[in-house]
Design a protein around this motif. Structure first.
Motif, mmCIF file in Angstrom:
data_model
loop_
_atom_site.group_PDB
_atom_site.id
_atom_site.type_symbol
_atom_site.label_atom_id
_atom_site.label_comp_id
_atom_site.label_asym_id
_atom_site.label_seq_id
_atom_site.Cartn_x
_atom_site.Cartn_y
_atom_site.Cartn_z
ATOM 1 N N PRO A 25 0.256 -3.421 -3.752
ATOM 2 C CA PRO A 25 -0.873 -3.908 -2.954
ATOM 3 C C PRO A 25 -1.106 -5.392 -3.240
ATOM 4 C CG PRO A 25 -1.419 -1.891 -4.129
ATOM 5 C CD PRO A 25 -0.141 -2.402 -4.710
ATOM 6 N N THR A 26 -1.044 -6.206 -2.207
ATOM 7 C CA THR A 26 -1.090 -7.652 -2.373
ATOM 8 C C THR A 26 -2.323 -8.213 -1.673
ATOM 9 O OG1 THR A 26 1.320 -7.670 -2.386
ATOM 10 C CG2 THR A 26 0.215 -9.778 -2.029
ATOM 11 N N PRO A 27 -3.262 -8.799 -2.418
ATOM 12 C CA PRO A 27 -4.496 -9.281 -1.790
ATOM 13 C C PRO A 27 -4.254 -10.570 -1.006
ATOM 14 C CG PRO A 27 -4.519 -9.743 -4.141
ATOM 15 C CD PRO A 27 -3.285 -8.939 -3.883
ATOM 16 N N ILE A 28 -4.717 -10.564 0.239
ATOM 17 C CA ILE A 28 -4.596 -11.700 1.133
ATOM 18 C C ILE A 28 -6.002 -12.128 1.537
ATOM 19 C CG2 ILE A 28 -3.599 -12.567 3.284
ATOM 20 C CD1 ILE A 28 -1.511 -11.550 1.274
ATOM 21 N N ASP A 66 8.412 -6.386 4.892
ATOM 22 C CA ASP A 66 7.451 -6.671 5.949
ATOM 23 C C ASP A 66 6.235 -7.358 5.345
ATOM 24 O OD1 ASP A 66 6.884 -6.665 8.615
ATOM 25 O OD2 ASP A 66 6.136 -4.608 8.691
ATOM 26 N N PHE A 67 6.158 -8.670 5.475
ATOM 27 C CA PHE A 67 5.094 -9.427 4.822
ATOM 28 C C PHE A 67 4.471 -10.448 5.771
ATOM 29 C CE2 PHE A 67 3.614 -12.935 2.021
ATOM 30 C CZ PHE A 67 2.662 -12.244 1.295
ATOM 31 N N PHE A 68 5.210 -11.478 6.130
ATOM 32 C CA PHE A 68 4.624 -12.543 6.937
ATOM 33 C C PHE A 68 4.233 -12.063 8.332
ATOM 34 C CE2 PHE A 68 7.152 -14.983 3.813
ATOM 35 C CZ PHE A 68 6.118 -15.739 3.272
ATOM 36 N N GLY A 69 4.988 -11.123 8.900
ATOM 37 C CA GLY A 69 4.664 -10.613 10.221
ATOM 38 C C GLY A 69 3.287 -9.971 10.288
ATOM 39 N N PRO A 70 2.991 -8.982 9.426
ATOM 40 C CA PRO A 70 1.652 -8.374 9.444
ATOM 41 C C PRO A 70 0.532 -9.374 9.175
ATOM 42 C CG PRO A 70 3.179 -6.996 8.208
ATOM 43 C CD PRO A 70 3.903 -8.275 8.511
ATOM 44 N N ILE A 71 0.783 -10.333 8.278
ATOM 45 C CA ILE A 71 -0.249 -11.334 7.986
ATOM 46 C C ILE A 71 -0.473 -12.225 9.204
ATOM 47 C CG2 ILE A 71 -0.816 -13.342 6.561
ATOM 48 C CD1 ILE A 71 0.717 -11.999 4.272
ATOM 49 N N LEU A 92 -2.577 -6.138 1.446
ATOM 50 C CA LEU A 92 -1.401 -5.839 2.249
ATOM 51 C C LEU A 92 -0.390 -5.158 1.333
ATOM 52 C CD1 LEU A 92 0.338 -6.165 4.859
ATOM 53 C CD2 LEU A 92 1.232 -8.246 3.805
ATOM 54 N N PRO A 93 -0.041 -3.909 1.577
ATOM 55 C CA PRO A 93 0.950 -3.252 0.724
ATOM 56 C C PRO A 93 2.349 -3.805 0.989
ATOM 57 C CG PRO A 93 -0.163 -1.673 2.187
ATOM 58 C CD PRO A 93 -0.560 -3.034 2.617
#
Length: 290
Positions: free
Chosen positions: A277-280, A27-32, A222-223
């Motif tokens: 944890p991935t900084p956006i 779950d990555f591009f959807g939350p962003i 974003l985790p």
């Protein structure tokens, strides 16, 4: 980016990835996309352009935000991405959403066409400064909004950007940044310390140079949660980072992916998952009022 060779290479990468793009279970591009739409401030009835729409991570929340009285147009260089996004829009009955093949670097729309232009994990790929963002200001109505998301390269306490554990970061970085024979364009990670995404001040200066006002910059973690290191590697092959693997021989790719997976597996938590944890960074500016 910008020359014909680099555009052709970007087209190849994303056309090739389209069938698995955002389909890996991570779950990555959807939350962003949802966060970008929220951050952008678009409203019911707005006319919105989604630059580099991919398979719809921004399209769907934007469509919900503007409602049936608004419109959302998604453009993407890759025909396969547009094919999937269009089919999904039709299956959801979103008659106010349309998609078309178009190079997002040179959007072919009249001046003042849109209330908002959004770029979810897209425009950073070819942006080096304000010049690359000015076309979006041009196609905005006076007071219109430009908003985008990107990986954050703001330095961490270690002096490195923090989307990976240090040992994995150091393993992958040479393959991301060292040019190879036949490269058609620079990876966005190349010469990262000269990148416009290295500080909030640099982001603000870039948007100001492009002619935007009321600039806002926000960094959030974003985790990314994966079940194994192998799943994380598979995920990287499902989007633009697949170019890293394409640049390696089969043996090099197999060896590197196995080592990356091994190092990530050492980070498993008690429930067996790995959380990164991935900084956006989210950025927003407004076209000047007439």
């Amino acid at each position: 980016m910008g020359n014909s060779e680099s555009t052709a290479e970007m087209h190849r990468v994303f056309n090739t990835a389209a069938d698995v793009y955002d389909q890996s279970g991570v779950d990555f591009f959807g939350p962003i996309g949802r966060r970008l739409v929220e951050f952008s401030g678009i409203r019911a009835g707005d006319s919105v352009l989604d630059v580099g729409c991919g398979r719809g991570a921004v399209l769907w929340p934007a469509a919900a935000a503007v409602g049936g009285t608004g419109e959302v147009i998604g453009i993407d260089l890759a025909e396969e991405m547009v094919k999937y996004a269009d089919a999904d829009a039709r299956s959801q009955g979103l008659t106010h959403v349309t998609t078309q093949v178009m190079n997002g670097q040179v959007p072919d729309f009249p001046a003042g066409r849109f209330d908002a232009v959004l770029g979810g994990f897209s425009v950073f790929i070819w942006t080096h400064g304000g010049a690359e963002l000015r076309p979006y200001r041009t196609i905005l109505r006076p007071g219109g909004l430009f908003a985008a998301s990107a990986p954050s390269f703001f330095p961490t306490a270690t002096g490195k950007w923090g989307f990976l554990p240090e040992d994995v970061h150091d393993l992958l970085l040479p393959h991301l940044t060292q040019p190879k024979e036949g490269d058609a364009y620079d990876c966005p990670f190349t010469n990262i310390h000269n990148n416009w995404l290295v500080t909030p001040e640099a982001v603000t200066a870039t948007l100001t140079d492009a002619g935007f006002t009321d600039v806002a910059v926000l960094e959030e973690d974003l985790p990314i949660v994966v079940e194994s290191g192998a799943q994380w590697v598979d995920w990287t092959r499902s989007h633009g980072m697949r170019r890293l693997w394409d640049r390696l021989s089969e043996q090099e790719a197999n060896e590197l992916s196995a080592e990356v997976a091994r190092r990530l597996d050492a980070l498993r938590s008690a429930d067996g998952t790995i959380t990164l944890p991935t900084p956006i960074v989210y950025l927003r500016g407004r076209a000047p009022q007439a």
